[in-house]
Scaffold this motif. Structure first.
Motif, PDB file in Angstrom:
ATOM      1  N   UNK A  20      15.837  70.599  33.795  1.00 61.81           N
ATOM      2  CA  UNK A  20      14.797  70.342  34.792  1.00 61.81           C
ATOM      3  C   UNK A  20      14.079  69.064  34.373  1.00 61.81           C
ATOM      4  N   UNK A  21      14.370  67.974  35.082  1.00 61.63           N
ATOM      5  CA  UNK A  21      13.869  66.659  34.701  1.00 61.63           C
ATOM      6  C   UNK A  21      13.175  66.013  35.895  1.00 61.63           C
ATOM      7  N   UNK A  22      12.120  65.278  35.615  1.00 64.80           N
ATOM      8  CA  UNK A  22      11.434  64.509  36.659  1.00 64.80           C
ATOM      9  C   UNK A  22      11.328  63.058  36.205  1.00 64.80           C
ATOM     10  N   UNK A  23      11.537  62.157  37.135  1.00 64.70           N
ATOM     11  CA  UNK A  23      11.362  60.728  36.884  1.00 64.70           C
ATOM     12  C   UNK A  23      10.226  60.246  37.785  1.00 64.70           C
ATOM     13  N   UNK A  24       9.270  59.547  37.190  1.00 60.82           N
ATOM     14  CA  UNK A  24       8.119  59.029  37.927  1.00 60.82           C
ATOM     15  C   UNK A  24       8.286  57.527  38.115  1.00 60.82           C
ATOM     16  N   UNK A  25       7.992  57.065  39.311  1.00 60.52           N
ATOM     17  CA  UNK A  25       8.110  55.641  39.611  1.00 60.52           C
ATOM     18  C   UNK A  25       6.730  55.049  39.839  1.00 60.52           C
ATOM     19  N   UNK A  26       6.523  53.868  39.249  1.00 61.60           N
ATOM     20  CA  UNK A  26       5.211  53.213  39.298  1.00 61.60           C
ATOM     21  C   UNK A  26       5.356  51.765  39.741  1.00 61.60           C
ATOM     22  N   UNK A  27       4.280  51.249  40.310  1.00 61.17           N
ATOM     23  CA  UNK A  27       4.233  49.829  40.680  1.00 61.17           C
ATOM     24  C   UNK A  27       3.945  48.974  39.448  1.00 61.17           C
ATOM     25  N   UNK A  28       3.166  49.530  38.537  1.00 64.17           N
ATOM     26  CA  UNK A  28       2.755  48.807  37.342  1.00 64.17           C
ATOM     27  C   UNK A  28       2.592  49.822  36.213  1.00 64.17           C
ATOM     28  N   UNK A  29       3.256  49.607  35.113  1.00 64.50           N
ATOM     29  CA  UNK A  29       3.174  50.570  34.004  1.00 64.50           C
ATOM     30  C   UNK A  29       1.803  50.593  33.344  1.00 64.50           C
ATOM     31  N   UNK A  30       1.099  49.473  33.361  1.00 59.90           N
ATOM     32  CA  UNK A  30      -0.227  49.432  32.727  1.00 59.90           C
ATOM     33  C   UNK A  30      -1.247  50.225  33.523  1.00 59.90           C
ATOM     34  N   UNK A  31      -1.254  50.022  34.830  1.00 65.11           N
ATOM     35  CA  UNK A  31      -2.230  50.734  35.660  1.00 65.11           C
ATOM     36  C   UNK A  31      -1.743  52.120  36.061  1.00 65.11           C
ATOM     37  N   UNK A  32      -0.432  52.360  35.910  1.00 63.12           N
ATOM     38  CA  UNK A  32       0.201  53.634  36.286  1.00 63.12           C
ATOM     39  C   UNK A  32       0.098  53.894  37.794  1.00 63.12           C
ATOM     40  N   UNK A  33      -0.075  52.831  38.591  1.00 62.68           N
ATOM     41  CA  UNK A  33      -0.132  52.977  40.048  1.00 62.68           C
ATOM     42  C   UNK A  33       1.209  53.520  40.543  1.00 62.68           C
ATOM     43  N   UNK A  34       1.160  54.604  41.260  1.00 68.27           N
ATOM     44  CA  UNK A  34       2.361  55.289  41.724  1.00 68.27           C
ATOM     45  C   UNK A  34       3.067  54.487  42.811  1.00 68.27           C
ATOM     46  N   UNK A  35       4.411  54.630  42.876  1.00 73.16           N
ATOM     47  CA  UNK A  35       5.205  53.894  43.860  1.00 73.16           C
ATOM     48  C   UNK A  35       6.090  54.857  44.647  1.00 73.16           C
ATOM     49  N   UNK A  36       5.514  55.432  45.684  1.00 75.46           N
ATOM     50  CA  UNK A  36       6.218  56.381  46.538  1.00 75.46           C
ATOM     51  C   UNK A  36       7.393  55.714  47.247  1.00 75.46           C
ATOM     52  N   UNK A  37       7.237  54.478  47.674  1.00 72.88           N
ATOM     53  CA  UNK A  37       8.307  53.789  48.390  1.00 72.88           C
ATOM     54  C   UNK A  37       9.522  53.575  47.497  1.00 72.88           C
ATOM     55  N   UNK A  38       9.306  53.250  46.248  1.00 73.08           N
ATOM     56  CA  UNK A  38      10.433  53.071  45.332  1.00 73.08           C
ATOM     57  C   UNK A  38      11.180  54.390  45.163  1.00 73.08           C
ATOM     58  N   UNK A  39      10.448  55.480  44.989  1.00 74.07           N
ATOM     59  CA  UNK A  39      11.082  56.798  44.861  1.00 74.07           C
ATOM     60  C   UNK A  39      11.903  57.120  46.105  1.00 74.07           C
ATOM     61  N   UNK A  40      11.384  56.764  47.265  1.00 74.91           N
ATOM     62  CA  UNK A  40      12.116  57.001  48.514  1.00 74.91           C
ATOM     63  C   UNK A  40      13.388  56.157  48.578  1.00 74.91           C
ATOM     64  N   UNK A  41      13.317  54.907  48.119  1.00 78.96           N
ATOM     65  CA  UNK A  41      14.514  54.055  48.096  1.00 78.96           C
ATOM     66  C   UNK A  41      15.577  54.629  47.163  1.00 78.96           C
ATOM     67  N   UNK A  42      15.163  55.113  46.002  1.00 82.76           N
ATOM     68  CA  UNK A  42      16.107  55.727  45.069  1.00 82.76           C
ATOM     69  C   UNK A  42      16.753  56.940  45.726  1.00 82.76           C
ATOM     70  N   UNK A  43      15.953  57.755  46.372  1.00 82.83           N
ATOM     71  CA  UNK A  43      16.478  58.955  47.035  1.00 82.83           C
ATOM     72  C   UNK A  43      17.485  58.582  48.114  1.00 82.83           C
ATOM     73  N   UNK A  44      17.174  57.570  48.925  1.00 84.72           N
ATOM     74  CA  UNK A  44      18.111  57.148  49.981  1.00 84.72           C
ATOM     75  C   UNK A  44      19.417  56.639  49.388  1.00 84.72           C
ATOM     76  N   UNK A  45      19.334  55.870  48.304  1.00 84.30           N
ATOM     77  CA  UNK A  45      20.546  55.372  47.643  1.00 84.30           C
ATOM     78  C   UNK A  45      21.382  56.537  47.104  1.00 84.30           C
TER      79      UNK A  45
END
Length: 91
Positions: A20-45
């Protein structure tokens, strides 16, 4: 997936227990701002290449294969996921 973190800055964190693994996608690792669109692109691919992942309205994708999955099939899924992350990041 942790090995991909150096290659893909959008892959902010990988965590889990066992299969059971989760991968989190962020816009910037320093601010940890989440990137929902990137996660959606990965899912579509992944879907285009035959891999179904759990990705809802969060910046995470979850991997939850059956406990009796055979290793070659699991590794094939991870390869599809890694390729999808690279494609989503334009690598």
């Amino acid at each position: 997936l942790n090995a991909l973190k150096d290659e893909c800055p959008a892959l902010g964190d990988v965590r889990g227990i066992g299969l059971w693994v989760a991968a989190e996608f962020v816009k910037d690792r320093k601010t940890r701002a989440k990137d929902l669109e990137f996660a959606s692109r990965v899912n579509r691919e992944c879907l285009k290449n035959g891999l179904y992942l759990i990705q809802d309205s969060t910046p995470y994708i979850r991997i939850q294969p059956p406990l009796n999955i055979e290793r070659p099939l699991f590794e094939q899924g991870l390869d599809i996921l890694a390729d999808a992350i690279r494609a989503a990041s334009g690598a």
